[in-house]
Motif scaffolding. Structure first.
Motif, PDB file in Angstrom:
ATOM      1  N   PHE A 116      -1.281  -4.528  -5.094  1.00  0.00           N
ATOM      2  CA  PHE A 116      -0.796  -3.101  -5.107  1.00  0.00           C
ATOM      3  C   PHE A 116      -2.029  -2.091  -4.858  1.00  0.00           C
ATOM      4  O   PHE A 116      -2.922  -2.086  -5.890  1.00  0.00           O
ATOM      5  N   HIS A 117      -1.942  -1.561  -3.948  1.00  0.00           N
ATOM      6  CA  HIS A 117      -3.136  -0.525  -3.670  1.00  0.00           C
ATOM      7  C   HIS A 117      -2.552   1.017  -3.255  1.00  0.00           C
ATOM      8  O   HIS A 117      -1.665   1.224  -2.218  1.00  0.00           O
ATOM      9  N   GLY A 125       0.902  -1.400   0.052  1.00  0.00           N
ATOM     10  CA  GLY A 125      -0.026  -0.064  -0.047  1.00  0.00           C
ATOM     11  C   GLY A 125       0.856   1.337  -0.013  1.00  0.00           C
ATOM     12  O   GLY A 125       1.720   1.400   0.913  1.00  0.00           O
ATOM     13  N   THR A 126       0.350   2.282  -0.892  1.00  0.00           N
ATOM     14  CA  THR A 126       1.304   3.497  -0.872  1.00  0.00           C
ATOM     15  C   THR A 126       0.426   4.497  -0.430  1.00  0.00           C
ATOM     16  O   THR A 126      -0.724   4.833  -1.469  1.00  0.00           O
ATOM     17  N   GLY A 127       0.477   5.185   0.499  1.00  0.00           N
ATOM     18  CA  GLY A 127      -0.352   6.432   0.937  1.00  0.00           C
ATOM     19  C   GLY A 127       0.229   7.858   0.446  1.00  0.00           C
ATOM     20  O   GLY A 127       1.098   8.131   0.836  1.00  0.00           O
ATOM     21  N   THR A 184       3.345   1.108   3.118  1.00  0.00           N
ATOM     22  CA  THR A 184       2.823  -0.156   3.902  1.00  0.00           C
ATOM     23  C   THR A 184       2.745  -1.339   3.393  1.00  0.00           C
ATOM     24  O   THR A 184       2.404  -1.637   2.104  1.00  0.00           O
ATOM     25  N   GLU A 185       3.294  -2.492   3.987  1.00  0.00           N
ATOM     26  CA  GLU A 185       3.489  -3.771   3.360  1.00  0.00           C
ATOM     27  C   GLU A 185       3.063  -4.879   4.360  1.00  0.00           C
ATOM     28  O   GLU A 185       3.357  -4.719   5.478  1.00  0.00           O
ATOM     29  N   ALA A 186       2.473  -5.739   4.136  1.00  0.00           N
ATOM     30  CA  ALA A 186       2.170  -6.995   4.830  1.00  0.00           C
ATOM     31  C   ALA A 186       2.273  -8.335   4.116  1.00  0.00           C
ATOM     32  O   ALA A 186       1.686  -8.445   2.957  1.00  0.00           O
ATOM     33  N   GLY A 240       8.799   6.013   5.201  1.00  0.00           N
ATOM     34  CA  GLY A 240       8.467   7.109   4.447  1.00  0.00           C
ATOM     35  C   GLY A 240       9.226   7.165   3.288  1.00  0.00           C
ATOM     36  O   GLY A 240      10.432   7.168   3.172  1.00  0.00           O
ATOM     37  N   ILE A 241       8.691   7.837   2.251  1.00  0.00           N
ATOM     38  CA  ILE A 241       9.083   7.875   0.959  1.00  0.00           C
ATOM     39  C   ILE A 241       9.212   9.325   0.265  1.00  0.00           C
ATOM     40  O   ILE A 241       8.164  10.138   0.199  1.00  0.00           O
TER      41      ILE A 241
END
Length: 268
Positions: free
Chosen positions: A263-264, A81-83, A93-95, A115-116
């Motif tokens: 991928f979200h 997940g990329t917020g 975020t990754e699980a 943090g990107i």
């Protein structure tokens, strides 16, 4: 029957099923397929119907493992997940749930957050943290539970050549193990190739592949190499899914996993 023979038989059944399915599709004249949910999709040509239904078969393959007994063919279920915070900053975020078989024999649970900072649309850097809870078998079949904490830094470069989307990822990991500390370098090269549309957009079926090599800063230098190939589908501009087979090669062993990756993208 030995585990290697069981895995080969499982592969033979899988590919025979896909082959027979595609042959039967070639004999049909209708250009539509109806899902159980009631949604009907009309395909423009025979090739696209074959690609699409092959993707469905790949997604359904883990359900066949669930009905089988113990197998050496593992499964990884992954969420990325990329917020988006703004044009420059994002949160990763990754699980991951990794199992030795389907779901009944857990190998690892892996969680990451980072943090990107997006330098520009094609270059980004990140600082992250990872938590890994694992279960390892020894030669006697006894399970050992492990816990690992990681810090990591990475650089990502993106390129596009027509239908081909390339990504280079360079990552350094500081691994805090129970009685050890190790540093590892990783290089990841991936590509997505749009099959039925000129670019990656809603409704695109695409070929997905990657290779990642892991190197230690001490001995042994080589840790592992991962090679993946599969198909994906773009459900919307913010959500897509890949499914395929990944082979992980280490110094003294190799093992195959069936991977499903979601991928979200979302806004914060």
């Amino acid at each position: 029957m030995c585990p290697e023979r069981k895995m080969l038989l499982a592969h033979d059944v899988k590919y025979k099923f896909i082959r027979e399915l595609l042959q039967s599709l070639g004999e049909k004249r209708k250009q539509i397929v109806t899902f159980a949910a009631g949604k009907t999709i009309i395909f423009k040509n025979e090739l696209m119907r074959k690609i699409y239904l092959s993707l469905i078969v790949l997604f359904l393959f883990p359900a066949k493992n669930l009905l089988a007994q113990k197998s050496d063919f593992g499964n990884w279920l992954t969420y990325f997940g990329t917020g988006k915070v703004n044009d420059k900053w994002s949160i990763w975020t990754e699980a991951q749930y990794r199992s030795y078989n389907f779901i009944d024999d857990r190998e690892q649970i892996l969680l990451r957050v980072a943090g990107i900072y997006n330098i520009n649309p094609t270059v980004s850097i990140a600082q992250g943290y990872g938590f890994i809870s694992g279960r390892n078998y020894n030669s006697a079949g006894v399970v050992t539970n492990t816990t690992e904490h990681r810090l990591y830094q990475q650089l990502i470069l993106r390129q596009q050549f027509g239908r081909f989307n390339l990504q280079h990822r360079y990552r350094i990991e500081e691994r805090f193990l129970k009685n050890d500390f190790r540093v590892r370098f990783r290089y990841f090269l991936s590509t997505n190739v749009a099959l039925n549309k000129p670019v990656m957009q809603k409704g695109t079926v695409y070929f997905s592949a990657y290779n990642e090599i892991f190197l230690h800063t001490d001995r042994p230098l080589f840790d592992r190499d991962r090679l993946f190939g599969g198909l994906g589908y773009v459900f919307s501009k913010d959500f897509r899914v890949d499914a395929g087979v990944m082979t992980q090669m280490q110094e003294n062993r190799s093992r195959a996993q069936f991977n499903i990756m979601a991928f979200h993208n979302f806004k914060l």
